[in-house]
Design an enzyme around this catalytic site. Structure first.
Site, PDB file in Angstrom:
ATOM      1  N   ARG A   1      -1.183   4.151   7.811  1.00  0.00           N
ATOM      2  CA  ARG A   1      -0.465   2.884   7.853  1.00  0.00           C
ATOM      3  C   ARG A   1      -1.425   1.727   7.614  1.00  0.00           C
ATOM      4  O   ARG A   1      -1.153   0.705   7.193  1.00  0.00           O
ATOM      5  CB  ARG A   1       0.192   2.678   9.207  1.00  0.00           C
ATOM      6  CG  ARG A   1       1.589   3.232   9.276  1.00  0.00           C
ATOM      7  CD  ARG A   1       2.277   2.690  10.489  1.00  0.00           C
ATOM      8  NE  ARG A   1       2.515   1.274  10.294  1.00  0.00           N
ATOM      9  CZ  ARG A   1       2.412   0.374  11.257  1.00  0.00           C
ATOM     10  NH1 ARG A   1       2.027   0.695  12.457  1.00  0.00           N
ATOM     11  NH2 ARG A   1       2.668  -0.889  11.018  1.00  0.00           N
TER      12      ARG A   1
ATOM     13  N   ASN B   1      10.075   6.907   8.951  1.00  0.00           N
ATOM     14  CA  ASN B   1       9.163   5.847   8.531  1.00  0.00           C
ATOM     15  C   ASN B   1       9.714   4.443   8.769  1.00  0.00           C
ATOM     16  O   ASN B   1       9.280   3.481   8.137  1.00  0.00           O
ATOM     17  CB  ASN B   1       8.798   6.030   7.056  1.00  0.00           C
ATOM     18  CG  ASN B   1       8.332   7.435   6.770  1.00  0.00           C
ATOM     19  OD1 ASN B   1       9.055   8.224   6.166  1.00  0.00           O
ATOM     20  ND2 ASN B   1       7.159   7.773   7.266  1.00  0.00           N
TER      21      ASN B   1
ATOM     22  N   ILE C   1       9.573  -1.123   7.869  1.00  0.00           N
ATOM     23  CA  ILE C   1       9.474   0.060   7.018  1.00  0.00           C
ATOM     24  C   ILE C   1       8.023   0.352   6.676  1.00  0.00           C
ATOM     25  O   ILE C   1       7.276  -0.550   6.321  1.00  0.00           O
ATOM     26  CB  ILE C   1      10.250  -0.163   5.695  1.00  0.00           C
ATOM     27  CG1 ILE C   1      11.708  -0.497   5.981  1.00  0.00           C
ATOM     28  CG2 ILE C   1      10.152   1.060   4.789  1.00  0.00           C
ATOM     29  CD1 ILE C   1      12.448  -1.036   4.777  1.00  0.00           C
ATOM     30  N   CYS C   2       7.634   1.626   6.778  1.00  0.00           N
ATOM     31  CA  CYS C   2       6.290   2.017   6.375  1.00  0.00           C
ATOM     32  C   CYS C   2       6.360   2.658   4.997  1.00  0.00           C
ATOM     33  O   CYS C   2       6.798   3.796   4.842  1.00  0.00           O
ATOM     34  CB  CYS C   2       5.703   3.007   7.375  1.00  0.00           C
ATOM     35  SG  CYS C   2       4.140   3.714   6.855  1.00  0.00           S
ATOM     36  N   LEU C   3       5.971   1.893   3.994  1.00  0.00           N
ATOM     37  CA  LEU C   3       6.060   2.388   2.611  1.00  0.00           C
ATOM     38  C   LEU C   3       4.867   1.823   1.860  1.00  0.00           C
ATOM     39  O   LEU C   3       4.618   0.617   1.896  1.00  0.00           O
ATOM     40  CB  LEU C   3       7.381   1.908   1.989  1.00  0.00           C
ATOM     41  CG  LEU C   3       7.693   2.341   0.566  1.00  0.00           C
ATOM     42  CD1 LEU C   3       7.809   3.851   0.469  1.00  0.00           C
ATOM     43  CD2 LEU C   3       8.995   1.709   0.089  1.00  0.00           C
TER      44      LEU C   3
END
Lengths: 160, 153
Positions: A160, B83, B91-93
């Site tokens: 992340r 996610n 949002i993890c993108l």
């Protein structure tokens, strides 16, 4: 018969002369109707911050055959996150040599490239990078203290 | 004309003409107030536990857009996904991070990538640990069950 010409109105049209030497099928260029990949305005129009098209807001051609308004691509390459890469193909963006359209910009881009290189060599110019490194270091410490930590989870946080 | 205005034109056209790729996914997409804030309604992709439901996305464009990526979130407490932070909708993108963003992408690409994320959750970088763990255990019944439970409640 005698014709008297009273007035003449000349009308001119111009377009950038862009070499299209990609017939080898290596590139899917031009299916987007010749717009700048960054601002989405036509090659022959201006970038969003200019008023009049022409020499002041010219087009440049990359070594990778991707074209942009000079202001658009310069603004992108000037960001730390661009890493000097072409927005379309992620190769190092270099001006194509031997093109009249690029010649006047060569110096400017060389100077930018040099500046970027010295910036990144000395320090971590990017805040995000710094944060990521700090986080990774904190995690390393954590891992040393607690060997039984969930390894997969930790990796997730690093990503992340 | 600004980049956002160009995109507005393209998006309106694409949605009106029913583009094959996007009309599957996008129910509606329009700016709120000005062109820096957008809302999109997307369909849960078929073959996923999200099928049959619509989900709202909030997109906002930073001043440097398109040199910086747009901020995109689901509605809070509405998207149970490995996610996505359920509480905030975050949002993890990768393409939404500064490190991976390219100005060659636009809002339609972003929404499409999020649609793809619904189809292919990445359990190695979770924001919702419960769902990620179920996915890691490959328990499809529990996965569908939990997602449906969240959506219904």
């Amino acid at each position: 018969m005698k014709v008297d010409i009273e007035e003449v109105h000349s009308v001119f049209a111009w377009t950038w002369h862009i070499p299209k030497d990609n017939k080898d099928g290596s590139l899917e260029a031009d299916d987007d109707d010749d717009v700048c990949g960054i601002c989405r305005a036509s090659y022959n129009a201006t970038c969003p911050s200019c008023k009049y098209p022409g020499d002041e807001c010219s087009l440049v051609v990359g070594e990778c055959n991707h074209n942009f308004h000079v202001h658009c691509i310069y603004r992108w390459l000037d960001t730390t996150t661009s890493k000097g890469l072409c927005p379309m193909c992620r190769q190092l963006f270099q001006l194509k040599r031997g093109l009249a359209i690029n010649d006047s910009q060569l110096e400017k881009f060389k100077e930018l490239q040099l500046r970027k290189r010295t910036n990144t060599a000395g320090e971590f110019a990017d805040e995000d990078d710094e944060e990521a490194i700090e986080r990774a270091m904190a995690q390393q410490d954590q891992a040393e203290v607690d060997d039984q930590g969930d390894v997969i989870m930790d990796q997730g946080l690093v990503v992340r | 004309m600004s980049r956002a205005a160009k995109e507005y034109k393209t998006i309106t056209k694409v949605l009106k003409e029913g583009d094959e790729v996007y009309s599957q996914l996008i129910v509606g997409m329009e700016p709120k107030e000005d062109l820096t804030r957008w809302e999109a309604l997307i369909r849960g992709p078929s073959g996923t536990p999200y099928e049959g439901c619509n989900f709202r996305l909030h997109l906002s464009l930073p001043q440097e857009y398109p040199m910086s990526p747009p901020y995109v979130k689901f509605e809070p407490y509405a998207m149970p996904h490995a996610n996505v932070d359920f509480r905030t909708g975050e949002i993890c993108l990768d393409i939404l991070t500064k490190q991976h963003w390219s100005p060659a992408w636009d809002l339609l690409h972003v929404v499409q990538a999020i649609g793809q994320l619904l189809d292919e959750p990445v359990s190695s970088s979770p924001l919702n640990v419960d769902i990620a763990n179920i996915l890691k255990a490959n328990d499809m019944n529990a996965y569908y069950g939990l997602v449906h439970y969240y959506i219904k409640s």
